[in-house]
Scaffold this motif. Structure first.
Motif, PDB file in Angstrom:
ATOM      1  N   THR A  95      14.695   3.065  31.116  1.00 52.26           N
ATOM      2  CA  THR A  95      14.171   2.453  32.337  1.00 52.26           C
ATOM      3  C   THR A  95      14.487   0.963  32.380  1.00 52.26           C
ATOM      4  OG1 THR A  95      12.166   2.065  33.655  1.00 52.26           O
ATOM      5  CG2 THR A  95      11.907   2.069  31.259  1.00 52.26           C
ATOM      6  N   VAL A  96      14.556   0.430  33.604  1.00 56.91           N
ATOM      7  CA  VAL A  96      14.752  -1.011  33.769  1.00 56.91           C
ATOM      8  C   VAL A  96      13.454  -1.779  33.561  1.00 56.91           C
ATOM      9  CG1 VAL A  96      16.653  -0.692  35.390  1.00 56.91           C
ATOM     10  CG2 VAL A  96      14.324  -0.966  36.262  1.00 56.91           C
ATOM     11  N   ALA A  97      12.322  -1.088  33.545  1.00 56.73           N
ATOM     12  CA  ALA A  97      11.035  -1.768  33.386  1.00 56.73           C
ATOM     13  C   ALA A  97      10.947  -2.417  32.009  1.00 56.73           C
ATOM     14  CB  ALA A  97       9.894  -0.772  33.569  1.00 56.73           C
ATOM     15  N   ARG A  98      10.428  -3.628  31.974  1.00 63.96           N
ATOM     16  CA  ARG A  98      10.208  -4.321  30.699  1.00 63.96           C
ATOM     17  C   ARG A  98       8.807  -3.954  30.205  1.00 63.96           C
ATOM     18  NH1 ARG A  98      14.197  -8.150  29.789  1.00 63.96           N
ATOM     19  NH2 ARG A  98      15.307  -8.885  31.648  1.00 63.96           N
ATOM     20  N   LEU A  99       8.758  -2.931  29.394  1.00 64.21           N
ATOM     21  CA  LEU A  99       7.489  -2.409  28.910  1.00 64.21           C
ATOM     22  C   LEU A  99       7.113  -3.032  27.569  1.00 64.21           C
ATOM     23  CD1 LEU A  99       8.295   1.325  29.705  1.00 64.21           C
ATOM     24  CD2 LEU A  99       6.751  -0.152  31.010  1.00 64.21           C
ATOM     25  N   GLU A 100       5.840  -2.940  27.240  1.00 68.45           N
ATOM     26  CA  GLU A 100       5.389  -3.407  25.929  1.00 68.45           C
ATOM     27  C   GLU A 100       5.915  -2.464  24.851  1.00 68.45           C
ATOM     28  OE1 GLU A 100       1.287  -5.748  25.807  1.00 68.45           O
ATOM     29  OE2 GLU A 100       1.046  -3.669  26.453  1.00 68.45           O
ATOM     30  N   SER A 101       6.511  -3.029  23.821  1.00 66.35           N
ATOM     31  CA  SER A 101       7.099  -2.207  22.767  1.00 66.35           C
ATOM     32  C   SER A 101       6.109  -1.976  21.639  1.00 66.35           C
ATOM     33  CB  SER A 101       8.357  -2.871  22.217  1.00 66.35           C
ATOM     34  OG  SER A 101       8.052  -4.158  21.697  1.00 66.35           O
ATOM     35  N   GLY A 102       6.327  -0.890  20.913  1.00 66.29           N
ATOM     36  CA  GLY A 102       5.505  -0.601  19.753  1.00 66.29           C
ATOM     37  C   GLY A 102       6.027  -1.330  18.532  1.00 66.29           C
ATOM     38  N   PRO A 103       5.159  -1.644  17.563  1.00 72.64           N
ATOM     39  CA  PRO A 103       5.615  -2.298  16.330  1.00 72.64           C
ATOM     40  C   PRO A 103       6.423  -1.332  15.478  1.00 72.64           C
ATOM     41  CG  PRO A 103       3.308  -1.685  16.136  1.00 72.64           C
ATOM     42  CD  PRO A 103       3.704  -1.393  17.555  1.00 72.64           C
ATOM     43  N   LEU A 104       7.407  -1.851  14.776  1.00 68.73           N
ATOM     44  CA  LEU A 104       8.204  -1.031  13.871  1.00 68.73           C
ATOM     45  C   LEU A 104       7.377  -0.656  12.641  1.00 68.73           C
ATOM     46  CD1 LEU A 104      11.511  -3.079  14.097  1.00 68.73           C
ATOM     47  CD2 LEU A 104      11.132  -0.802  15.033  1.00 68.73           C
ATOM     48  N   LEU A 105       7.571   0.553  12.152  1.00 73.22           N
ATOM     49  CA  LEU A 105       6.858   1.022  10.965  1.00 73.22           C
ATOM     50  C   LEU A 105       7.747   0.843   9.741  1.00 73.22           C
ATOM     51  CD1 LEU A 105       5.280   4.323  12.357  1.00 73.22           C
ATOM     52  CD2 LEU A 105       4.342   2.003  12.376  1.00 73.22           C
ATOM     53  N   GLU A 106       7.212   0.245   8.716  1.00 73.44           N
ATOM     54  CA  GLU A 106       7.994  -0.060   7.524  1.00 73.44           C
ATOM     55  C   GLU A 106       7.748   0.958   6.418  1.00 73.44           C
ATOM     56  OE1 GLU A 106       6.958  -4.046   6.420  1.00 73.44           O
ATOM     57  OE2 GLU A 106       8.229  -4.946   7.969  1.00 73.44           O
ATOM     58  N   GLY A 107       8.696   1.013   5.495  1.00 73.33           N
ATOM     59  CA  GLY A 107       8.526   1.808   4.291  1.00 73.33           C
ATOM     60  C   GLY A 107       8.915   3.265   4.452  1.00 73.33           C
ATOM     61  N   ASP A 108       8.679   4.020   3.389  1.00 72.32           N
ATOM     62  CA  ASP A 108       9.015   5.441   3.317  1.00 72.32           C
ATOM     63  C   ASP A 108       7.741   6.246   3.531  1.00 72.32           C
ATOM     64  OD1 ASP A 108       9.758   8.012   2.613  1.00 72.32           O
ATOM     65  OD2 ASP A 108      10.964   7.393   0.902  1.00 72.32           O
ATOM     66  N   PRO A 109       7.732   7.203   4.464  1.00 73.99           N
ATOM     67  CA  PRO A 109       6.504   7.971   4.693  1.00 73.99           C
ATOM     68  C   PRO A 109       6.210   8.991   3.601  1.00 73.99           C
ATOM     69  CG  PRO A 109       8.257   8.868   6.032  1.00 73.99           C
ATOM     70  CD  PRO A 109       8.813   7.628   5.368  1.00 73.99           C
TER      71      PRO A 109
END
Length: 338
Positions: free
Chosen positions: A188-202
């Motif tokens: 989408t062209v909408a500038r939406l709020e992004s989620g934080p990146l998740l670090e490490g190995d699950p």
């Protein structure tokens, strides 16, 4: 029609988008800005383990893209329960864990794109992005393990949106659903709020459940997956490397060099054959909050029912030794009764 959102409009739009996604049937929804696909990455790849680039980038598919919305729909617990039995079919999982979910993801992402365009923001649904191709470079380079790829990498998008992390079995694991989910996306062209990146190995460091349960030894100790070993499906499609590769190329169109299109796309919602490996790498994975202890306790019985298949003539890069795998299963299995 708007190209961007700005200032105080962005949080309300993002909140409304997520509410709409859940109303349409999504269990999870997260957002990534398109610039997270830029090279070199703007984040630390030593802590955020992102999948390699494959297919097209968001801006290649829609040049005006500002945000990528990733959604997930969970597998039903009953479907996972049914797929770990000794029945000689995976019809339930194939329908309700694959075909139907792919179609549902198409509906959800189309509905979201339609809703966004009603708000004035140009959008394109990608659905389950089930169009898969064969990488012709694998013919000359046997070290390429991921011989198949999608037009758009949903797994890469899910990590870049902070929806989940790369698990040892090659699929995305979210904190909520683990690996028992399917993914979809829209641009989408909408500038939406992004989620934080998740670090490490699950994955727990000593967990080897998926590696030991896989009947074709398709998962390496380092968490790499041989698509062709996985495709053999317990030898049903053959046991020799060249034979299996030929069948893979017959099913998935080959992206020939210097050709600007392929004559067809293989669609993931057209159907699926019986997976006699019973998607063990997904069913027995302990990640996520919806653990199924009674199902996971069947893993030893499953390994006896689905003994390892001897595949022949595979290049050394596709040969994953399991003799170095210890009894990591017991350390990762949940306690308690199911």
């Amino acid at each position: 029609m708007n190209d961007v959102t700005s200032g105080p409009d962005t949080p309300p739009l993002t909140k409304a988008l997520k509410e709409t996604a859940h109303r349409l049937g999504a269990d999870l929804v997260s957002v990534a800005p398109a610039d997270r696909w830029s090279e070199p990455p703007s984040f630390d790849t030593s802590t955020v383990h992102v999948y390699p680039h494959s297919g097209y980038t968001p801006s290649e598919l829609m040049p005006s893209t500002h945000s990528v919305v990733v959604v997930a729909v969970r597998h039903l617990d009953g479907v996972i329960d049914s797929t770990t039995t000794d029945t000689k079919t995976t019809a339930i999982q194939g329908n309700f864990g694959y075909v139907l979910l792919n179609r549902k993801l198409n509906d959800i992402t189309f509905g979201l794109a339609h809703w966004l365009e009603e708000q004035g923001y140009r959008s394109v649904p990608l659905g389950s992005a089930g169009q898969s191709r064969y990488n012709h470079r694998a013919d000359d380079d046997p070290d390429i393990l991921s011989v198949g790829y999608g037009v758009f990498s949903l797994k890469r998008a899910a990590v870049l949106a902070g929806l989940g992390r790369k698990a040892k079995n090659g699929v995305v694991a979210s904190p909520e659903l683990g690996v028992r989910m399917r993914l979809g996306a829209l641009l989408t062209v909408a500038r939406l709020e992004s989620g934080p990146l998740l670090e490490g190995d699950p994955c727990p460091p000593d967990c080897t459940i998926c590696m030991k349960a896989c009947p074709t030894r398709a998962i390496s100790l380092g968490g790499r997956v041989s698509h062709l070993r996985c495709f053999t499906d317990v030898g049903r499609r053959g046991v020799r490397y060249e034979e299996i590769k030929a069948k893979f190329k017959a099913q998935y169109p080959v992206d020939l060099p210097d050709v600007d299109y392929v004559d067809k796309e293989y669609w993931g919602n057209e159907g699926t054959g019986n997976r006699m490996c019973k998607i063990a790498c997904v069913a027995f994975c302990p990640l996520g909050k919806r653990r199924l202890p009674d199902v996971m306790r069947r893993v030893k019985e499953f390994e006896q029912q689905r003994p390892k298949v001897e595949l022949l003539s595979f290049p050394p890069s596709h040969e994953f030794a399991l003799d170095a795998v210890g009894e990591g299963n017991s350390a990762a299995e949940p306690s308690g009764s199911g």
